[in-house]
Design a protein around this motif. Sequence first.
Motif, PDB file in Angstrom:
ATOM      1  N   LEU A  12    -104.952  44.089 -20.013  1.00  0.00           N
ATOM      2  CA  LEU A  12    -104.946  43.495 -18.668  1.00  0.00           C
ATOM      3  C   LEU A  12    -106.306  43.676 -18.003  1.00  0.00           C
ATOM      4  CD1 LEU A  12    -101.431  44.500 -17.304  1.00  0.00           C
ATOM      5  CD2 LEU A  12    -102.231  42.224 -17.929  1.00  0.00           C
ATOM      6  N   VAL A  15    -108.582  41.032 -19.359  1.00  0.00           N
ATOM      7  CA  VAL A  15    -108.297  39.734 -18.734  1.00  0.00           C
ATOM      8  C   VAL A  15    -108.993  39.636 -17.380  1.00  0.00           C
ATOM      9  CG1 VAL A  15    -106.469  38.378 -17.605  1.00  0.00           C
ATOM     10  CG2 VAL A  15    -106.094  39.322 -19.882  1.00  0.00           C
ATOM     11  N   LEU A  16    -108.846  40.702 -16.583  1.00  0.00           N
ATOM     12  CA  LEU A  16    -109.409  40.705 -15.245  1.00  0.00           C
ATOM     13  C   LEU A  16    -110.938  40.612 -15.298  1.00  0.00           C
ATOM     14  CD1 LEU A  16    -108.153  40.730 -12.518  1.00  0.00           C
ATOM     15  CD2 LEU A  16    -108.385  43.205 -12.439  1.00  0.00           C
ATOM     16  N   VAL A  19    -111.970  37.089 -16.189  1.00  0.00           N
ATOM     17  CA  VAL A  19    -111.819  36.141 -15.083  1.00  0.00           C
ATOM     18  C   VAL A  19    -112.929  36.342 -14.049  1.00  0.00           C
ATOM     19  CG1 VAL A  19    -110.358  35.482 -13.132  1.00  0.00           C
ATOM     20  CG2 VAL A  19    -109.359  35.771 -15.389  1.00  0.00           C
ATOM     21  N   PHE A  20    -113.241  37.598 -13.742  1.00  0.00           N
ATOM     22  CA  PHE A  20    -114.336  37.848 -12.795  1.00  0.00           C
ATOM     23  C   PHE A  20    -115.662  37.343 -13.351  1.00  0.00           C
ATOM     24  CE2 PHE A  20    -111.865  41.435 -10.570  1.00  0.00           C
ATOM     25  CZ  PHE A  20    -111.411  40.537  -9.618  1.00  0.00           C
ATOM     26  N   PHE A  22    -116.043  34.820 -15.397  1.00  0.00           N
ATOM     27  CA  PHE A  22    -115.981  33.360 -15.272  1.00  0.00           C
ATOM     28  C   PHE A  22    -116.270  32.922 -13.834  1.00  0.00           C
ATOM     29  CE2 PHE A  22    -113.146  29.665 -14.329  1.00  0.00           C
ATOM     30  CZ  PHE A  22    -113.801  28.717 -15.081  1.00  0.00           C
ATOM     31  N   LEU A  23    -115.733  33.685 -12.862  1.00  0.00           N
ATOM     32  CA  LEU A  23    -115.914  33.303 -11.464  1.00  0.00           C
ATOM     33  C   LEU A  23    -117.338  33.577 -10.971  1.00  0.00           C
ATOM     34  CD1 LEU A  23    -112.617  34.489  -9.723  1.00  0.00           C
ATOM     35  CD2 LEU A  23    -113.368  32.145 -10.107  1.00  0.00           C
ATOM     36  N   TYR A  24    -117.937  34.674 -11.442  1.00  0.00           N
ATOM     37  CA  TYR A  24    -119.194  35.096 -10.820  1.00  0.00           C
ATOM     38  C   TYR A  24    -120.454  34.770 -11.624  1.00  0.00           C
ATOM     39  CZ  TYR A  24    -116.708  37.154  -6.969  1.00  0.00           C
ATOM     40  OH  TYR A  24    -115.941  37.302  -5.841  1.00  0.00           O
ATOM     41  N   PRO A  26    -121.508  31.848 -13.091  1.00  0.00           N
ATOM     42  CA  PRO A  26    -122.216  30.621 -12.654  1.00  0.00           C
ATOM     43  C   PRO A  26    -122.969  30.823 -11.334  1.00  0.00           C
ATOM     44  CG  PRO A  26    -120.025  30.080 -13.433  1.00  0.00           C
ATOM     45  CD  PRO A  26    -120.084  31.579 -13.377  1.00  0.00           C
ATOM     46  N   ILE A  27    -122.317  31.469 -10.360  1.00  0.00           N
ATOM     47  CA  ILE A  27    -122.989  31.690  -9.074  1.00  0.00           C
ATOM     48  C   ILE A  27    -124.144  32.676  -9.253  1.00  0.00           C
ATOM     49  CG2 ILE A  27    -122.705  32.602  -6.735  1.00  0.00           C
ATOM     50  CD1 ILE A  27    -119.878  31.580  -6.731  1.00  0.00           C
ATOM     51  N   VAL A  29    -126.029  33.204 -11.913  1.00  0.00           N
ATOM     52  CA  VAL A  29    -127.168  32.539 -12.560  1.00  0.00           C
ATOM     53  C   VAL A  29    -127.948  31.731 -11.520  1.00  0.00           C
ATOM     54  CG1 VAL A  29    -127.790  30.698 -14.186  1.00  0.00           C
ATOM     55  CG2 VAL A  29    -126.129  32.441 -14.850  1.00  0.00           C
ATOM     56  N   LEU A  30    -127.201  31.016 -10.696  1.00  0.00           N
ATOM     57  CA  LEU A  30    -127.807  30.197  -9.648  1.00  0.00           C
ATOM     58  C   LEU A  30    -128.656  31.058  -8.699  1.00  0.00           C
ATOM     59  CD1 LEU A  30    -127.749  27.452  -8.122  1.00  0.00           C
ATOM     60  CD2 LEU A  30    -125.708  28.272  -6.984  1.00  0.00           C
TER      61      LEU A  30
ATOM     62  N   ALA B  91    -102.644  40.779 -13.889  1.00  0.00           N
ATOM     63  CA  ALA B  91    -103.495  41.961 -14.095  1.00  0.00           C
ATOM     64  C   ALA B  91    -103.775  42.660 -12.764  1.00  0.00           C
ATOM     65  CB  ALA B  91    -104.795  41.548 -14.780  1.00  0.00           C
ATOM     66  N   PRO B 110    -114.796  33.484  -3.948  1.00  0.00           N
ATOM     67  CA  PRO B 110    -115.526  32.246  -4.275  1.00  0.00           C
ATOM     68  C   PRO B 110    -114.890  31.012  -3.649  1.00  0.00           C
ATOM     69  CG  PRO B 110    -115.226  33.566  -6.239  1.00  0.00           C
ATOM     70  CD  PRO B 110    -114.392  34.206  -5.159  1.00  0.00           C
ATOM     71  N   ALA B 121    -123.416  24.864  -9.393  1.00  0.00           N
ATOM     72  CA  ALA B 121    -123.644  25.987 -10.310  1.00  0.00           C
ATOM     73  C   ALA B 121    -123.331  25.574 -11.752  1.00  0.00           C
ATOM     74  CB  ALA B 121    -122.797  27.183  -9.901  1.00  0.00           C
ATOM     75  N   VAL B 124    -126.189  23.580 -13.173  1.00  0.00           N
ATOM     76  CA  VAL B 124    -127.249  24.496 -13.604  1.00  0.00           C
ATOM     77  C   VAL B 124    -126.920  25.077 -14.983  1.00  0.00           C
ATOM     78  CG1 VAL B 124    -128.421  26.663 -13.054  1.00  0.00           C
ATOM     79  CG2 VAL B 124    -127.885  25.065 -11.230  1.00  0.00           C
ATOM     80  N   LEU B 125    -125.639  25.399 -15.204  1.00  0.00           N
ATOM     81  CA  LEU B 125    -125.238  25.972 -16.495  1.00  0.00           C
ATOM     82  C   LEU B 125    -125.255  24.954 -17.617  1.00  0.00           C
ATOM     83  CD1 LEU B 125    -122.116  28.277 -15.989  1.00  0.00           C
ATOM     84  CD2 LEU B 125    -124.464  28.949 -16.473  1.00  0.00           C
ATOM     85  N   TYR B 161    -112.712  25.862 -12.191  1.00  0.00           N
ATOM     86  CA  TYR B 161    -113.555  26.855 -11.522  1.00  0.00           C
ATOM     87  C   TYR B 161    -113.308  26.851 -10.018  1.00  0.00           C
ATOM     88  CZ  TYR B 161    -117.746  29.481 -10.278  1.00  0.00           C
ATOM     89  OH  TYR B 161    -118.608  30.414  -9.793  1.00  0.00           O
TER      90      TYR B 161
END
Lengths: 263, 294
Positions: A12, A15-16, A19-20, A22-24, A26-27, A29-30, B91, B110, B121, B124-125, B161
């Motif tokens: 678990l 998984v968490l 997911v974090f 995946f969420l963070y 892209p932002i 990198v930007l 989770a 987000p 974003a 960019v990726l 996303y």
Amino acid sequence: MADRSPATRRSLGVVLAAVFAFLYIPIGVLIALSFNEGGLPTVWSGFSLKWYGSLAANGQILSAALNTLIVALVSTVIATALGTLLAIGVEIRRRKGKALEALIFAPMIIPDIVLAIALLSFFSMLNVTMGLHTIVLAHVVFNIAFVCAVVRARLKSFDWSVVEASTDLGASALTTFRRITLPMIAPAVIAGALLAFTLSVDEFIIAFFTAGAGRSSTTLPMQIYAMIRFGVTPELNALATLVIAVSVTALALSQRINRTIAP
Amino acid sequence: MAVKLVPSRSTVLMAPALAWLTALMVVPCALVLALAFFRRGIYGGVDYTFTLENFANAVDPLYAGIFLNSARIAGLATLIAVVVGYAAAYAIAAAPRHRQPLYLFLAVLPFWSNYLIRTYAWIVLLNREGLLTQLLRWVGYTGEPPSLLYTEGAVIAGLVYNYLPFVVLACYAPLARLNPELREASRDLGGSALTTFRRITLPLTLPGVAAGAVFVFVLSIGNFVTPALLGGGRFQMIGNLVYDQFLAANDWPFGAALAMALIAIMMALLMLQAFAASRAEGRQSREGEEAGRG
């Protein structure tokens, strides 16, 4: 929930973490690329603040930012006043009709595109010249709903007997509101206002449809949309980072003053 | 509740906000509904004669194809978002109680930042010189950079996303409310972890999840920003059609009919969800009663 096996808990956790990521990522990198020295928008070549400097010299972006600030401030002030009164009005009612709840809830669930074209049709039918003022009128609609939701959550645990006590002691309704009710619900009102401000700063679709023709009422998200269509630029990375910083600050403040977006 | 606070005062307090919502939401939406039954004027305006042809056009094979395709893309995005979001919410709900608010805040944060920037974003990726291409080069790939942007996958990734935080929030609420004793009872009675999840946890949390899924689906199918930016205009959603009718083709009555179709889809799905949820609730309380008698 202590009965889960260590293996289950570990997976678990994975998984968490995924997911974090995946969420963070892209932002992240930007944001990292906004401090990139080189002209290539996506290849790292050293730390620099120069793209932030070039933002400050871009008149179009500055005027769009000013427009957004005006729209967000005015719509937040109006929506906070109306939304707070609405929340109190609904909560002191004994009978809450389903139609009333639906009306208050509707701005949150109507797809933006529908409200956007509805307001565009409405304003053009009335021959209203569109501009920043029509964006404000539109933004107040959804901001009322969010302010009202935050204040109502606070009023659920409100002790109404203090209001009665104040009235019993001879205070007028206005005095009671100013001296008793408002100070007690202030955290929720401020949190609701911060939320409304963020939503208005970031809102694109409705503003895009109700801004009318001409560049003078371009808001920051409209400017960003135009820039994105043009491609990836280091300047846009810097602008995006600043906008994210404003939203995150306002939300963290809102959350700190009054648990707004998560229990 | 306060006895002295008379209902008439409640009305006075609500009046300004309700007037605002009526004038700038109810009336404009009613106007769009009416618009959908009028004819398009010759020069782009509105010809006020009653017609049903806008709705007939919406089911015309050309547009029905776009409807189905955008429903497929939105459906895929919703499915992925719900599976991943449910896992994340599960989770979080299983984490130590004092950490849960922070995790939830991080998962939802987000969602409150700018939608355009979150979509950007991904440009960019995914662009030809973007991080993913560079990663491929780094592991030894020398060929032509793959075109990741302007694909259906990019549109779906962008939608997932953008709406994932919303799904996490929608799934967390029922999972956190779930009585842990139910799970423990199932385990004590010999149910495996999987059986417990399939027979206890999932059915009890599904109604909340379904409500979240409906919103993700409707927001996806009505989206025009993500298909325009990540799909490069090659993929049309209902949102893009509405956009075009109002800002390019100048056929407002048809655009209005499409917007009403969007609302109708949302209402139908929400009613379906409410119906399924109330049936599930009824079944559970019946089973509970039978268990109580037995």
